[in-house]
Design a protein around this motif. Structure first.
Motif, short mmCIF file in Angstrom:
data_model
loop_
_atom_site.label_atom_id
_atom_site.label_comp_id
_atom_site.label_asym_id
_atom_site.label_seq_id
_atom_site.Cartn_x
_atom_site.Cartn_y
_atom_site.Cartn_z
N GLN A 1 0.82 -1.21 0.00
CA GLN A 1 0.00 0.00 0.00
C GLN A 1 0.85 1.26 0.00
O GLN A 1 0.56 2.22 -0.71
N LEU A 2 1.93 1.27 0.79
CA LEU A 2 2.76 2.46 0.91
C LEU A 2 3.63 2.70 -0.30
O LEU A 2 3.76 3.84 -0.77
N PRO B 1 7.64 -0.61 -12.16
CA PRO B 1 6.43 0.02 -12.73
C PRO B 1 5.51 0.67 -11.70
O PRO B 1 4.51 1.28 -12.08
N PHE B 2 5.83 0.56 -10.42
CA PHE B 2 4.91 1.03 -9.38
C PHE B 2 5.45 2.18 -8.54
O PHE B 2 4.74 3.15 -8.29
N PHE B 3 6.68 2.06 -8.07
CA PHE B 3 7.16 2.91 -6.98
C PHE B 3 7.12 4.40 -7.32
O PHE B 3 6.59 5.21 -6.55
N ALA B 4 7.70 4.80 -8.44
CA ALA B 4 7.76 6.22 -8.77
C ALA B 4 6.36 6.80 -8.95
O ALA B 4 6.07 7.91 -8.48
N LYS B 5 5.47 6.06 -9.60
CA LYS B 5 4.10 6.55 -9.80
C LYS B 5 3.36 6.68 -8.48
O LYS B 5 2.67 7.67 -8.23
N ALA B 6 3.51 5.65 -7.62
CA ALA B 6 2.82 5.70 -6.33
C ALA B 6 3.35 6.86 -5.48
O ALA B 6 2.58 7.55 -4.81
N SER B 7 4.66 7.11 -5.52
CA SER B 7 5.26 8.17 -4.71
C SER B 7 4.84 9.55 -5.19
O SER B 7 4.44 10.40 -4.40
N ILE B 8 4.93 9.79 -6.49
CA ILE B 8 4.61 11.12 -7.01
C ILE B 8 3.11 11.37 -6.91
O ILE B 8 2.66 12.51 -6.69
N ASN B 9 2.31 10.33 -7.06
CA ASN B 9 0.86 10.50 -6.93
C ASN B 9 0.48 10.88 -5.51
O ASN B 9 -0.43 11.69 -5.30
N ARG B 10 1.15 10.31 -4.53
CA ARG B 10 0.88 10.64 -3.13
C ARG B 10 1.23 12.11 -2.85
O ARG B 10 0.49 12.81 -2.16
N LEU C 1 -8.48 17.79 18.45
CA LEU C 1 -7.79 17.11 17.35
C LEU C 1 -8.54 15.85 16.93
O LEU C 1 -8.62 15.52 15.74
N LYS C 2 -9.09 15.16 17.89
CA LYS C 2 -9.78 13.91 17.60
C LYS C 2 -11.02 14.14 16.74
O LYS C 2 -11.24 13.44 15.74
N ILE C 3 -11.84 15.11 17.12
CA ILE C 3 -13.10 15.29 16.38
C ILE C 3 -12.87 15.90 15.01
O ILE C 3 -13.72 15.78 14.12
N PHE C 4 -11.69 16.53 14.82
CA PHE C 4 -11.39 17.06 13.49
C PHE C 4 -10.57 16.08 12.65
O PHE C 4 -10.03 16.46 11.61
N GLY C 5 -10.52 14.82 13.11
CA GLY C 5 -10.04 13.76 12.24
C GLY C 5 -8.59 13.37 12.35
O GLY C 5 -8.08 12.68 11.46
N GLN C 6 -7.90 13.80 13.40
CA GLN C 6 -6.50 13.37 13.52
C GLN C 6 -6.45 11.85 13.69
O GLN C 6 -7.13 11.28 14.54
N PRO C 7 -5.64 11.16 12.88
CA PRO C 7 -5.58 9.70 12.99
C PRO C 7 -4.77 9.27 14.21
O PRO C 7 -3.90 9.99 14.68
N GLN C 8 -5.05 8.09 14.69
CA GLN C 8 -4.28 7.52 15.80
C GLN C 8 -3.16 6.62 15.29
O GLN C 8 -2.50 5.94 16.07
N ARG C 9 -2.94 6.62 13.99
CA ARG C 9 -1.83 5.90 13.36
C ARG C 9 -1.92 4.39 13.59
O ARG C 9 -0.93 3.73 13.90
N GLU C 10 -3.11 3.87 13.38
CA GLU C 10 -3.31 2.44 13.48
C GLU C 10 -3.32 1.79 12.09
O GLU C 10 -3.23 0.58 11.97
N MET C 11 -3.43 2.60 11.04
CA MET C 11 -3.54 2.08 9.68
C MET C 11 -2.49 2.73 8.78
O MET C 11 -2.16 3.90 8.95
N ALA C 12 -2.00 1.96 7.81
CA ALA C 12 -1.04 2.50 6.85
C ALA C 12 -1.78 3.10 5.66
O ALA C 12 -1.48 2.82 4.50
N CYS C 13 -2.76 3.93 5.96
CA CYS C 13 -3.63 4.46 4.92
C CYS C 13 -4.03 5.89 5.28
O CYS C 13 -4.39 6.18 6.42
N GLN C 14 -3.94 6.76 4.27
CA GLN C 14 -4.35 8.14 4.51
C GLN C 14 -5.84 8.25 4.80
O GLN C 14 -6.30 9.27 5.30
#
Length: 837
Positions: free
Chosen positions: A499-500, A596-605, A727-740
């Motif tokens: 994913q990352l 074929p993946f890394f550069a595209k995934a990085s620049i897209n992020r 911070l919590k109610i405005f959506g700060q993540p608790q960093r439990e997932m490797a996903c934005q």
């Protein structure tokens, strides 16, 4: 003395009139009228075919070979018109066989009658084209293949979908493998279970396998088959042939090909017949068009029928995904229209970014917005690059600067600043799941410092990824090793790494082949084989952990029991010498220039972080059924990213200096419906940390965080505080997932209540050491205080109507400080403050 709660209640009452005046004048300027959406063809109605007078026509495939009595071939007739316009004329063409005894033609499909050679001639409006057809092998038996026919028919009918019999527990006691990923299970289910009552080889039409999906008997899944369609005939004949299994010589499908692979239609092009050819391991090619599953990535643009006919709904682009068994291919279809009143205005182009964005907009007849004002750019650039608002002094200096190149200079200064490093470290730490529960307090601090130095020094992102993936040793002495403390098993490491760094959500392939993508269980567990030998042991310091590479450990595919080799996507399995770390082989492949993946995934992020939306969106969900909105742009950005040494700072500067990044959020009548092609800035709510820091900056009252030095901004925190309500109610993540996606930017009622009457806003506005209290105590003129508040919050001076409304409110109140606090409250609650725009 009025209590604190009372004053807050008073403010709500006192500011009702102010809200009517100020909140209507403060905020994002009104947009131009939004263009009406294109008219869609009514549901179920095929768009009218406009034949006209083509200059010529062509037939595909160019040559047809039909082997065996079950062979068939769909054809496509394409008309070429003036200005290189193409239209699908398959349904309008008259198709004739020169040898009616050899082949017959019905609705664009050629089927064999006898061995021999024939020609098929297509005629439309006096134009003709022809192709050769060879028929052979009709004297040979042609039994139904279980793996290539029966399973494909069940998949086409939807019988083995996850919501039907393909669910883990099946339906009504009848369980199939999800989308035929496990043929062994399906053989047992179809041939042996239920005492064989699901099929009747003596009278196939009485089989439950046919009668239920035909709705001749009650069926919870509804009607899934129709008599005489391809799926019905395959299942019927397979039963009639005695539920035959495949001989060892039966070939496997190796890939599928969809024709045409892409097509751009002008206003009169409203349909496209597709052909799907399956290529087999014995070299044979078969037309499988009627048993392929089709889907459109944009149903609002085009729908696709079960027969593979793409029908226009509205102007735009779509990717048609064709799936046959576990193989996929994509056809990219664009429908254009002449938009009344549209005229391309040749906007300036600062770089290849603008050239490629504008090429797409011009093709789709979408006019980009004008460039944003200096004030808007100033605020946008600071928030995107550093996560904070500029100070009043920084805003005044920039707005007074007459240098025509000041935007580029500001971008350079911001990206090279320590604040840039802090803010982008925050976002990197989010997806790397840097929190004390996974890494412990010391580990989080050391990992954050390593991330910060990596961003500040502009460590190439391929090197950054390689250091993370191959890290060993003490997580304190080599902080990159903390990646393997957050990912503690091969499955987690597989999903996180994909994913990352690949932009692929491969989780579905853990239990079965991915239902909407090409990735299989073998791919999933093959990647896991690269990470299975990672070990962890206590270090010499308290709570220290050491990451090491074990000499033993293998991954077994749970369905097949096969021991997996390290797998590199689209490259295959690799043999890793016993004395080498498998992670090194994987990391070398991942970070190579031809990956074929890394550069595209990085620049897209990076693009998604700056523009509010990725070229592929979500930014970590690359798949055939989720194509980039501008493939040439993504390809070129990735290529330039590689040429520039995988530099994050180069990427950020290049994007922020483009005219595309600097477009206004105000829409015009030609881009009002555009949300994916970057014809205007994307308005979005500030992140939790940005918003809290912005409130602190406007009021000059810093937030206090336990364990952090005084004056620490939210964007500079080592990890998210566990109990910070704002911070919590405005959506700060608790960093439990490797996903934005863990970070929420959706607005809700709790957020509104917090801004309107919450303690953070209220207490900072009335703080005795805050900006408003000090300005009032210094007896500054009303105009000066109002101007400073506007510049601090919005990076611009107020317009006359805003000054008039504010001064009118001040004059109506006996408490000048409270009136100024009301103005500050109105600013902090305005859309212009709350949103990035």
């Amino acid at each position: 003395m009025t209590s604190s709660t009372g004053k807050r209640a008073i403010r709500i009452c006192m500011t009702q009139g102010l809200a009517a005046a100020l909140l209507l004048t403060i905020g994002l300027a009104g947009t131009a009228p939004v263009a009406a959406s294109e008219k869609s063809a009514p549901a179920g109605q095929t768009p009218a075919l406009v034949v006209g007078d083509p200059a010529s026509i062509t037939l595909v495939p160019e040559k047809i070979v039909l082997t065996g009595k079950r062979a068939r071939q769909q054809v496509i007739v394409t008309g070429q018109y003036a200005n290189n316009e193409l239209r699908d004329l398959t349904t309008a063409a008259e198709l004739v066989s020169t040898a009616p005894n050899i082949v017959k033609i019905e609705r664009g499909v050629i089927t064999p009658l006898a061995n021999g050679v024939a020609q098929v001639i297509a005629m439309v409006s006096g134009k003709a084209a022809k192709i050769d057809v060879t028929v052979s092998g009709l004297e040979q038996p042609a039994p139904i293949s279980f793996k290539n026919g029966t399973l494909a028919a069940l998949t086409k009918a939807g019988c083995n979908m996850g919501a039907c019999h393909g669910s883990p527990s099946g339906k009504g006691g009848f369980r199939l493998s999800l989308r035929a990923y496990d043929p062994v299970l399906d053989i047992v289910t179809l041939r042996s279970e239920y005492y064989g009552r699901r099929t009747n080889i003596v009278s196939p039409t009485e089989s439950l396998l046919l009668r239920k999906p035909l709705m001749e008997l009650a069926h919870g899944g509804g009607r899934r088959l129709k008599k005489h369609d391809a799926s019905y005939e395959i299942l019927h004949d397979w039963i009639a042939e005695g539920l035959r299994l495949d001989a060892p010589t039966e070939p496997d499908v190796t890939r599928i090909q969809v024709l045409p692979e892409g097509r751009v239609f002008q206003k009169d092009g409203a349909r496209q017949q597709l052909i799907v050819l399956a290529h087999f391991s014995d070299g044979s090619i078969r037309d499988v068009t009627p048993v392929v599953c089709y889907s459109s990535s944009a149903e609002s643009v085009a729908r696709v029928t079960d027969d593979g006919v793409v029908e226009k709904v509205a102007r735009g682009e779509t990717a048609i995904l064709a799936r046959y068994l576990d193989k996929m291919a994509t056809s990219y279809i664009t429908f254009l229209e002449d938009v009344p009143g549209f005229a391309w205005n040749n906007p300036p182009e600062k770089s290849f970014v603008d050239t490629l964005v504008n090429a797409k907009l011009k093709q789709l007849q979408i006019l980009p917005s004008d460039v944003c004002s200096d004030e808007e750019f100033l605020r946008r650039a600071y928030l995107d690059a550093t996560g904070r608002l500029p100070t009043v002094e920084e805003s005044q200096a920039y707005l007074a600067d007459q240098n025509p190149n000041k935007r580029d200079l500001l971008v350079d200064a911001l990206v090279d600043s320590d604040d840039f490093a802090s803010f982008w470290t925050l976002m990197t730490g989010d997806v790397l799941r840097s929190n004390a529960k996974k890494l412990n307090a010391t580990g989080v601090q050391k990992f954050r410092l390593w991330l910060y130095e990596s961003v500040r020094s502009d460590k190439p992102l391929n090197q950054f990824a390689k250091e993370l993936l191959t890290a060993s040793g003490s997580a304190y002495k080599n902080p990159a090793a903390n990646y393997w403390r957050a990912s503690r098993d091969p499955q987690d490491a597989t999903e996180t790494t994909a994913q990352l760094f690949l932009g692929i959500r491969i989780q579905c392939a853990k239990c079965h082949n991915h239902p909407f993508e090409r990735w299989t269980q073998d791919n999933y567990y093959g990647i896991g084989a690269a990470f299975v030998r990672i070990g962890r042991k206590p270090g010499s310091d308290t709570d220290e952990e050491v990451v090491y590479v074990s000499k033993a450990g293998e991954v077994t595919q749970p369905r097949t029991g096969k021991q997996m080799k390290t797998h590199l996507l689209l490259k295959g399995d690799v043999d890793v010498p016993a004395d080498r770390d498998r992670r090194e082989i994987f990391a070398e492949w991942l970070t190579s220039n031809d990956n074929p993946f890394f550069a595209k995934a990085s620049i897209n992020r990076i693009w998604g972080q700056l523009l509010g939306r990725g070229i592929v969106e979500p930014v970590d969900d690359f798949r055939d059924s989720n194509p980039p909105s501008n493939a040439p742009l993504l390809d070129t950005l990735a290529a330039e990213f590689i040429k520039n040494g995988y530099s994050r700072k180069w990427a950020v500067k290049t994007i922020m200096k483009s005219r595309t990044y600097q477009l206004s959020s105000r829409k015009n009548q030609f881009n009002g419906n555009d949300e994916i092609y970057f014809s205007h800035a994307n308005t979005r709510l500030l992140s939790a940390e940005q918003l809290l820091d912005a409130i602190c900056a406007v009021t000059t009252v810093p937030e206090t965080f336990p364990g952090a030095p005084a004056g620490t901004r939210a964007t500079e925190l080592t990890e998210p505080p566990a109990d910070h309500y704002f911070l919590k109610i405005f959506g700060q993540p608790q960093r439990e997932m490797a996903c934005q996606c863990e970070r929420s930017n959706e607005s809700n009622l709790s957020q509104a209540l917090q801004m309107i009457n919450g303690p953070v806003v209220h207490n900072k506005l009335r703080d005795a050491n805050g900006r408003i209290a000090k300005l009032v105590a210094a007896n500054k003129p009303d105009d000066e205080i109002i101007n400073e508040l506007y510049v601090a919050a919005l990076c611009r001076r107020p317009v006359a109507a805003e000054i008039e409304a504010a001064k009118k409110h001040i004059a109506a109140n006996s408490d000048r400080k409270l009136a100024m606090e009301d103005i500050g409250w109105a600013l902090l609650n305005s859309k212009e403050f709350l949103f990035q725009h």
